[in-house]
Enzyme design. Structure first.
Site, PDB file in Angstrom:
ATOM      1  N   GLU A  70       0.862  -1.176   0.000  1.00  0.00           N
ATOM      2  CA  GLU A  70       0.000   0.000   0.000  1.00  0.00           C
ATOM      3  C   GLU A  70       0.900   1.227   0.000  1.00  0.00           C
ATOM      4  OE1 GLU A  70      -2.671   0.047   3.292  1.00  0.00           O
ATOM      5  OE2 GLU A  70      -3.729  -1.771   2.674  1.00  0.00           O
TER       6      GLU A  70
ATOM      7  N   ASP B 202      -5.794   9.150   9.629  1.00  0.00           N
ATOM      8  CA  ASP B 202      -4.444   8.718   9.980  1.00  0.00           C
ATOM      9  C   ASP B 202      -4.003   9.241  11.334  1.00  0.00           C
ATOM     10  OD1 ASP B 202      -3.961   7.306   7.576  1.00  0.00           O
ATOM     11  OD2 ASP B 202      -3.653   9.206   6.533  1.00  0.00           O
TER      12      ASP B 202
ATOM     13  N   TYR C   5     -10.654  -4.490   3.459  1.00  0.00           N
ATOM     14  CA  TYR C   5      -9.719  -4.030   4.485  1.00  0.00           C
ATOM     15  C   TYR C   5     -10.515  -3.861   5.775  1.00  0.00           C
ATOM     16  CZ  TYR C   5      -5.907  -1.130   6.445  1.00  0.00           C
ATOM     17  OH  TYR C   5      -4.893  -0.623   7.211  1.00  0.00           O
TER      18      TYR C   5
END
Length: 279
Positions: A50, A61, A176
């Site tokens: 990734e 994040d 994911y």
């Protein structure tokens, strides 16, 4: 047409093990070091890569990846340069899947049609765009699938059985699973809980399920690998990179080995689960 992602997950499954999915930020701490690291990841044991596209407002994040994005942006990294990195990587590596992970804004500014064409030609295999929900599939997801790029969706602990079909409807490549609630690298996942969640998702889809957010050590990777098709490690690799930089946040001779050394240890741990299971 069989994709690189499908081929790689199938190969790992045939070996009786999970895939190791590694995340780095494109251009961190500079373009040349990042490219060298990208090229070194397959040899270190990464099954899927990734590649984070740096963005000024990375809402999902944690501090480590936010800082990586800021270092990359400061060094001049752009989406166009990220695609060029993938193109150069592909010149020497035909098999390892590369997934771009980031936010919609840089793609929107670049131009969706142009981006998809350039990404496909560069050798990108899939996209993870964390701020586009299924309700916005016409924006990027459906055009990406039409262009031959897998669109990988995130499922979370709060994605219940009513919501899951919508999340999975146009997902391709793999699912994911975000193992914790919150931002990347913020907590440690519980392997037993994760295993139950993966089993629940797999009742709704035949796609591989990779688990990320919070996996930091080889031991944690091995625990997750026992119940998932893939283990995603990102913040720990970014932390290893950051720890190798000099006082001015510049790369040193230790930078690439710091990351690839951890990847090798993670790969060994993930493959160790397979060996134990196969015996």
């Amino acid at each position: 047409m069989t994709t690189r992602l499908a081929t790689r997950f199938k190969a790992c499954a045939e070996q009786g093990r999970a895939a190791l999915v590694t995340f780095i930020t494109a251009g961190d701490p500079d373009h040349d070091t990042s490219l060298a690291l990208l090229k070194a990841l397959p040899g270190a044991g990464a099954d899927v890569i990734e590649l984070g596209v740096p963005f000024t407002d990375p809402m999902a994040d944690g501090p480590a990846i936010q800082a990586a994005g800021l270092r990359a942006l400061k060094a001049g990294q752009t989406l166009a340069k990220t695609l060029a990195m993938v193109r150069e990587f592909r010149a020497g590596e035909a098999d390892t899947p590369v997934v771009l992970m980031g936010y919609y804004n840089p793609i929107y500014i670049y131009g969706v049609e142009r981006f998809l064409k350039d990404a496909k030609e560069a050798g990108v295999d899939g996209l993870i765009v964390v701020d586009l929900p299924p309700e916005e599939d016409n924006e990027l997801c459906l055009p990406a699938l039409k262009a031959g790029l897998d669109f990988i969706r995130l499922a979370t602990p709060t994605t219940d059985d009513r919501r899951l079909p919508a999340v999975l409807a146009n997902t391709a490549g793999f699912v994911y699973y975000v193992s914790i609630t919150g931002i990347t690298g913020a907590a440690t996942p519980d392997a037993d809980v994760v295993g139950q969640a993966v089993a629940r998702i797999k009742r709704h889809t035949g796609l591989p399920v990779a688990v990320g957010f919070g996996v930091k050590t080889p031991a944690q990777a091995a625990a997750i690998a026992a119940g998932a098709d893939g283990v995603v490690v990102g913040s720990a690799l970014i932390d290893a990179l950051r720890g190798s930089l000099d006082a001015g946040e510049r790369a040193t001779p230790a930078t690439v080995p710091a990351v690839t050394g951890l990847v090798s240890a993670l790969a060994e741990a993930v493959r160790g689960v397979a060996r134990a299971a196969a015996e």
